[in-house]
Enzyme design. Sequence first.
Site, short mmCIF file in Angstrom:
data_model
loop_
_atom_site.label_atom_id
_atom_site.label_comp_id
_atom_site.label_asym_id
_atom_site.label_seq_id
_atom_site.Cartn_x
_atom_site.Cartn_y
_atom_site.Cartn_z
N GLY C 209 36.71 29.82 45.16
CA GLY C 209 36.94 28.08 44.97
C GLY C 209 35.90 27.86 43.73
N LEU C 235 44.59 31.23 46.33
CA LEU C 235 43.87 30.98 45.60
C LEU C 235 42.55 32.05 45.68
CD1 LEU C 235 42.46 29.04 43.24
CD2 LEU C 235 41.05 28.08 45.35
N ASP C 236 42.48 32.82 44.62
CA ASP C 236 41.47 33.69 44.28
C ASP C 236 41.47 34.77 45.32
OD1 ASP C 236 40.18 32.23 42.25
OD2 ASP C 236 38.86 31.17 43.78
N ALA C 237 42.77 35.12 45.62
CA ALA C 237 43.16 36.07 46.76
C ALA C 237 44.06 37.11 46.16
CB ALA C 237 43.43 35.58 48.12
#
Lengths: 291, 291, 291, 291
Positions: C209, C235-237
């Site tokens: 994040g 998100l960001d995964a």
Amino acid sequence: MLRVTAPERRYVITFGCPDRTGIIARISGFLAEHGGWIVEAAYHTDPDTGWFFTRQVVRADSLPFDADGLRARFGEVAADLSADSSWQVSDTGERRRVVILVSKAGHCLYDLLGRVASGELDVDIAAVIGNHDSLADITRAHGIPFHHVPFPADGKTEAFEHVRKLVAEHDPHAVVLARFMQILPADLCREWAGRAINIHHSFLPSFIGAKPYHQAHTRGVKLVGATCHYVTADLDAGPIIEQDVIRVDHGDSVEDMVRKGRDIEKVTLARGLRWHLENRVLVHGNRTVVF
Amino acid sequence: MLRVTAPERRYVITFGCPDRTGIIARISGFLAEHGGWIVEAAYHTDPDTGWFFTRQVVRADSLPFDADGLRARFGEVAADLSADSSWQVSDTGERRRVVILVSKAGHCLYDLLGRVASGELDVDIAAVIGNHDSLADITRAHGIPFHHVPFPADGKTEAFEHVRKLVAEHDPHAVVLARFMQILPADLCREWAGRAINIHHSFLPSFIGAKPYHQAHTRGVKLVGATCHYVTADLDAGPIIEQDVIRVDHGDSVEDMVRKGRDIEKVTLARGLRWHLENRVLVHGNRTVVF
Amino acid sequence: MLRVTAPERRYVITFGCPDRTGIIARISGFLAEHGGWIVEAAYHTDPDTGWFFTRQVVRADSLPFDADGLRARFGEVAADLSADSSWQVSDTGERRRVVILVSKAGHCLYDLLGRVASGELDVDIAAVIGNHDSLADITRAHGIPFHHVPFPADGKTEAFEHVRKLVAEHDPHAVVLARFMQILPADLCREWAGRAINIHHSFLPSFIGAKPYHQAHTRGVKLVGATCHYVTADLDAGPIIEQDVIRVDHGDSVEDMVRKGRDIEKVTLARGLRWHLENRVLVHGNRTVVF
Amino acid sequence: MLRVTAPERRYVITFGCPDRTGIIARISGFLAEHGGWIVEAAYHTDPDTGWFFTRQVVRADSLPFDADGLRARFGEVAADLSADSSWQVSDTGERRRVVILVSKAGHCLYDLLGRVASGELDVDIAAVIGNHDSLADITRAHGIPFHHVPFPADGKTEAFEHVRKLVAEHDPHAVVLARFMQILPADLCREWAGRAINIHHSFLPSFIGAKPYHQAHTRGVKLVGATCHYVTADLDAGPIIEQDVIRVDHGDSVEDMVRKGRDIEKVTLARGLRWHLENRVLVHGNRTVVF
């Protein structure tokens, strides 16, 4: 082995206080006044908190008093500068004592024993305590006492009390959790505050808790790491002393990651422990200054 | 320790031949024809020399013959493809034997002993031979024979002959020079060709020969390293298996460089030795292919 | 610049299927039958899922058909081996097109532009799209169109639709989020699945994040990193392509971490992008195989 | 861009003298006497030569005089302590000027231009001088003058004289040889002593001279590196400021090594240049102290 002459005896002053003009002058003036020969000096100011930190190493033979004498006199300087209560004068002439806690995994213990045996890490390992006895023989082969303290599921409180007493007998400068797989109770965290050093087998804050290499494998990371930190009551959340990583790839199974990670765990722990014993690590909130 | 089930028995084929169309088809076709289950396969073509290399790992239980049988049959494939004479079929069911040569410095030996004791390096250390006896006790504490062979200035030829015989008794897969400070005579380099592995305490080709950390300190480099390589008659010039480095700075004395460098020496040697014993290293002129 | 002769045209086959005996023989037999000259071949078997992966690079001039012809014929092999639907035959003769999305921070864009201008990254940057216009001039100085698409708080849906159309015009092989600070809506993640590449300024899964360097500074980590990954709706995964780290210490402010981290961000992104464009990255669940 | 407020103006004192008791007290006492607020202080003693080094950063607004005033007054302290003649007081309020010399390879230049354009490296690039004109356009696109000075085989002396004059016009704090492929004549080495910074594309002292990546490929090393150093009349033998390395393997051609090495060259040069411009680098014989 390597070192043919003993290092000179030195006093190490570590210190934190609110930043302001003239701190260095005050400290170095005090030392110069008594003929103190500074062989290492490091400073750091944290702009966020306005806090000043220093570590000074002075040749013992350059001062006209012993460590207690220096401590007494330096107390005035510390008071003048409103130093926090953690300031210290330590004496390299006082041999460092270490107690190591282990479970079954031996790589960190083997590594520390080898460093001590080869003269690289010049400390006394006062005792090794294991909740299993699989590392007893190698420990005793190095001439070091091994205490087997089983941790039955319904007797952990008693087991920790036993460990506490064994550790207390040696009043060590460091209690090293060398892949000791038990979570310390809060009262032990308090009793060993600032002395209990853990090696966690991940690059924290990634993969807190159990089986970090499995977590790393599942997430598909391209590097695995290790973190050496002070133990606090928050699991794997204490001040970080040192971290390092090693590259892995898709061909590495969890077992390969475990194997590669071990090399990082052992050197990271050894570096962190050395720095702690040389009074290079100052804790500031949940962060460290490593001089 | 770590590994609870034995790994499956496997045959490892390594191979070099002139590059041309159809090599992979020929090899994999041969294996498929006999039901061979390939669990690892790696290829490399060197565009400069037009040479092709491969390493194939096959489950032993998937083939209807043993290692000798595979070797006999694969010989035809090798001949068809004009393979060079170094092609091999090795059997992971044959336990690897290692002889280690040491002098006084113990860090690489301690490290290898710890890896074997903890089950990480699954080999037999058949013997340790030292020109000093300072590492005899730790070796024997691990249940491994230690032979002390002094190297007097006027008796090196006899000493090397003694070492040669001791090594020959074990016919080892690897002779590890774990900071053995004597330069091997040319006839031993020949006898142990492709099996003698040295760890040199610099990032070769920098700082060949004696006292590399002193040389590094004088030159003011910002990283020091270590090189694991096959021994040849040219000092520190054999094919490189693995290298690594660690950061140093102006604050590091020669002794600090020595200490930091040791951590790199021991992991670099351990990696190189593992790869050699897993038949991952193919020599091509003075370079290596590491699969 | 560097490269004086054009590289030979090649076909790149990438492929995943359930592991079994004879896969390599089937593929390499098919290629050999048509005279295919394999210049690179890589294999991987995932023991956890029993899935087999390969990447094969074949000289185009060694085969008697073009990329479409190879694709048609290879379809039979793929069907025989129950390949999953993501198998591909790509043609290095088809020039790679890239669209880059940026915000204000220019370090990744400058780096990519420099790599293309110096001939190191041999691709067409079809367009750069920014939600600010601060990077318009440098983009245009390189002869590349820059589209400014503002992202007002109440008009993000329209802005994304605008971006979607601009991207669609170029049908790029990669959409690079080069520190583009907007979170992609789920439908764009789907439309660009397997082509949208993000650089996140932390060593994921740490510090997901916003403001990861601030998070890193607060936690007191000793290394900061960057992660190049495919964008997914989480998100960001998404699947990680590449990661790297750089050392920081107590003396580094958040701004210092930002600065040091940039060097890691830009090289990590450039490596990940190159591997993607060379069809070296195969996605398997939420992990990648990088050949 | 990143930085929203200008950093405070500071004076940076750098200093070397024979080690003895009381140096820190003398310097910090002098500063404290005038109200000087030290924001960074670093010390180093070289035990081999008995030489003491320091770098002190003082807030300009805490002192009652300007840089010249500080310089005049500090001269007495320097004389008292028998400082060598290289002691300096520099003023961060004086903007740093840099001249860059290039040939055809653009990666280091692109990188430096990007750092300046994005505000990360807060300096003036006064001019770029190239012995080829291939980097003229990009330089001018950044609003920086580009001078093309051809180096014909029979006119190098004149060409260097031309370069010397162009550089002299700007009296820069640093002359950066950003992969400038001409060997400086001895008189230019002297004129630019302590200001001329080269990036050599190997991990020195390995692979001195021409084509280091070819040399590295031939030797079969497993890491390639770069070295940022001050230029002296001895080719590639000047004091090293910074070095770094990147891993390569048997699959990397010379061209791959060149490409991977570029990423190390550009960050190593950028770090070395930044440290030089921040007066962090003190030269001591042929070694550097980097504070």
